[in-house]
Design a protein around this motif. Structure first.
Motif, PDB file in Angstrom:
ATOM      1  N   TYR A 268       4.856 -57.378  10.378  1.00  0.00           N
ATOM      2  CA  TYR A 268       4.680 -56.463  11.511  1.00  0.00           C
ATOM      3  C   TYR A 268       4.758 -57.256  12.796  1.00  0.00           C
ATOM      4  O   TYR A 268       4.431 -58.442  12.822  1.00  0.00           O
ATOM      5  CB  TYR A 268       3.309 -55.782  11.442  1.00  0.00           C
ATOM      6  N   GLN A 269       5.174 -56.565  13.882  1.00  0.00           N
ATOM      7  CA  GLN A 269       5.180 -57.210  15.188  1.00  0.00           C
ATOM      8  C   GLN A 269       3.974 -56.709  15.969  1.00  0.00           C
ATOM      9  O   GLN A 269       3.735 -55.505  16.028  1.00  0.00           O
ATOM     10  CB  GLN A 269       6.464 -56.837  15.923  1.00  0.00           C
ATOM     11  N   THR A 270       3.205 -57.632  16.545  1.00  0.00           N
ATOM     12  CA  THR A 270       2.038 -57.206  17.322  1.00  0.00           C
ATOM     13  C   THR A 270       2.465 -56.919  18.759  1.00  0.00           C
ATOM     14  O   THR A 270       3.567 -57.281  19.177  1.00  0.00           O
ATOM     15  CB  THR A 270       0.952 -58.305  17.357  1.00  0.00           C
ATOM     16  N   SER A 271       1.555 -56.308  19.510  1.00  0.00           N
ATOM     17  CA  SER A 271       1.889 -55.966  20.896  1.00  0.00           C
ATOM     18  C   SER A 271       2.101 -57.219  21.746  1.00  0.00           C
ATOM     19  O   SER A 271       2.761 -57.181  22.774  1.00  0.00           O
ATOM     20  CB  SER A 271       0.780 -55.090  21.494  1.00  0.00           C
TER      21      SER A 271
ATOM     22  N   MET B 127       1.238 -51.224  15.474  1.00  0.00           N
ATOM     23  CA  MET B 127       2.128 -52.365  15.226  1.00  0.00           C
ATOM     24  C   MET B 127       3.442 -51.890  14.632  1.00  0.00           C
ATOM     25  O   MET B 127       3.466 -50.956  13.834  1.00  0.00           O
ATOM     26  CB  MET B 127       1.458 -53.358  14.281  1.00  0.00           C
ATOM     27  N   LYS B 128       4.476 -52.588  15.026  1.00  0.00           N
ATOM     28  CA  LYS B 128       5.797 -52.184  14.543  1.00  0.00           C
ATOM     29  C   LYS B 128       6.099 -52.861  13.200  1.00  0.00           C
ATOM     30  O   LYS B 128       5.986 -54.078  13.071  1.00  0.00           O
ATOM     31  CB  LYS B 128       6.825 -52.612  15.611  1.00  0.00           C
ATOM     32  N   HIS B 129       6.474 -52.050  12.233  1.00  0.00           N
ATOM     33  CA  HIS B 129       6.853 -52.600  10.931  1.00  0.00           C
ATOM     34  C   HIS B 129       8.252 -53.201  11.028  1.00  0.00           C
ATOM     35  O   HIS B 129       9.185 -52.557  11.468  1.00  0.00           O
ATOM     36  CB  HIS B 129       6.831 -51.482   9.881  1.00  0.00           C
ATOM     37  N   LEU B 130       8.374 -54.496  10.652  1.00  0.00           N
ATOM     38  CA  LEU B 130       9.670 -55.162  10.799  1.00  0.00           C
ATOM     39  C   LEU B 130      10.429 -55.290   9.488  1.00  0.00           C
ATOM     40  O   LEU B 130      11.652 -55.179   9.459  1.00  0.00           O
ATOM     41  CB  LEU B 130       9.475 -56.578  11.354  1.00  0.00           C
ATOM     42  N   HIS B 131       9.672 -55.567   8.399  1.00  0.00           N
ATOM     43  CA  HIS B 131      10.360 -55.968   7.164  1.00  0.00           C
ATOM     44  C   HIS B 131       9.390 -55.868   6.002  1.00  0.00           C
ATOM     45  O   HIS B 131       8.223 -56.195   6.141  1.00  0.00           O
ATOM     46  CB  HIS B 131      10.822 -57.429   7.345  1.00  0.00           C
TER      47      HIS B 131
ATOM     48  N   ASP C 248       4.843 -58.050   3.749  1.00  0.00           N
ATOM     49  CA  ASP C 248       5.205 -57.093   4.787  1.00  0.00           C
ATOM     50  C   ASP C 248       4.990 -57.750   6.137  1.00  0.00           C
ATOM     51  O   ASP C 248       3.988 -58.439   6.346  1.00  0.00           O
ATOM     52  CB  ASP C 248       4.333 -55.835   4.678  1.00  0.00           C
TER      53      ASP C 248
END
Ligand code: ATP
Ligand code: MG
Length: 278
Positions: A13-16, A1-5, A11
């Protein structure tokens, strides 16, 4: 998962699948500082409390929740384009509202009757927006006219309507449980269809002031289920901290941590009527 903020407390995260996973940490902030140490279970308690409220409020405003996350501290939600205004409603006078009232007789530019005290009930709930300050800066109260100038008159009216509706419904439900909802802050954003949607957390002790109704007495700082307890300790001689010094606050002693955790638990249990299982 991409850490956004990572904010002071949560915290993202963006999921797939293009959804957001919002993870609430056990961090506690006060006076814009993140305090040491963490409050055990705080993230899970606040996430579960928000989920309960989102459900209670679903007829008042649509929300960003897709599903609870895999851990009790996390929630899967739809990404919103956040409105850059912190939407605050106040039914009672306290905190920053009280300070402005004492100086100017107003709160966020709304003129109030004379003679109100710390904890007084307002003649009616009011919308007192503030700026959404970048990390490390204070949110500043702004007038309704400034909100109109920033987002347009139609959106401003919607923000006010929704904020007051969330406050009013939340206050009714809390009152049935012996709790006064003194004020609350919500965050709204547009979903992919352009519908104003409730995001972030809602009606938690971090975003709201909750007071035990049977102990309410205007004219002094009210006992509360939120982090007022920690704020009071930090400002007491016992902490040895001088807020004006610009130095970060001292580490919280174990008993203050435990008593703070108990307040969060009690708020959860009184509001939802169920015991917290984690
Ligand atoms: P701080 O609270 O420390 O001043 P912050 O509000 O940026 O900073 P957090 O509250 O810890 O930090 O993190 C939550 C962030 O996620 C906020 O910026 C909030 O506006 C944003 N957010 C909440 N829900 C959504 C959503 N559905 N879509 C997009 N952003 C969201
Ligand atoms: Mg926040």
């Amino acid at each position: 998962m991409k850490h956004l903020h990572s904010g002071k407390v949560r915290d993202l995260y963006q999921t797939s699948e293009g959804l957001l996973l919002m993870v609430a940490s056990d961090r506690l902030s006060a006076f814009d500082y993140v305090l040491e140490p963490d409050i055990p279970d705080k993230g899970a308690i606040l996430t579960q409390m928000s989920l309960w409220w989102f459900d209670q409020l679903k007829d008042v405003v649509p929300n960003h929740v897709v599903a609870p996350g895999d851990e009790p501290r996390s929630v899967l939600c739809r990404p919103l384009k956040m409105v850059q205004v912190e939407c605050v409603a106040r039914g009672y006078l306290a905190g920053g509202g009280l300070n402005e009232y004492r100086t100017d007789g107003t709160v966020s530019g709304v003129r109030l009757p004379a003679g109100l005290e710390d904890g007084s009930r307002l003649p009616e709930p009011i919308f007192t927006p503030s700026t959404k300050a970048p990390m490390g800066q204070h949110d500043e109260p702004i007038s309704y006219e400034r909100v109109e100038a920033e987002v347009g008159a139609d959106v401003a009216a919607e923000l006010r309507r929704i904020t007051l509706a969330v406050y009013t419904r939340g206050a009714e439900i809390a009152r049935e449980r012996g709790i006064i909802l003194a004020d609350t802050k919500i965050e709204l954003g547009w979903d992919s269809e352009g519908v104003l949607t409730l995001g972030d957390e809602v009606l938690t002790p971090d975003s709201s002031r909750f007071w035990p109704a049977d102990e309410w007495k205007p004219g002094r700082s009210q006992p509360s289920f939120d982090k007022q307890f920690v704020r009071d300790w930090l400002l007491s001689p016992e902490s040895g901290w001088d807020k004006a010094s610009g130095n970060p606050p001292p580490r919280l002693p174990d008993d203050v941590v435990e008593r703070t955790r108990q307040r969060y638990l009690e708020a959860y249990e009184r509001v939802t009527g169920s015991s917290f299982s984690g």
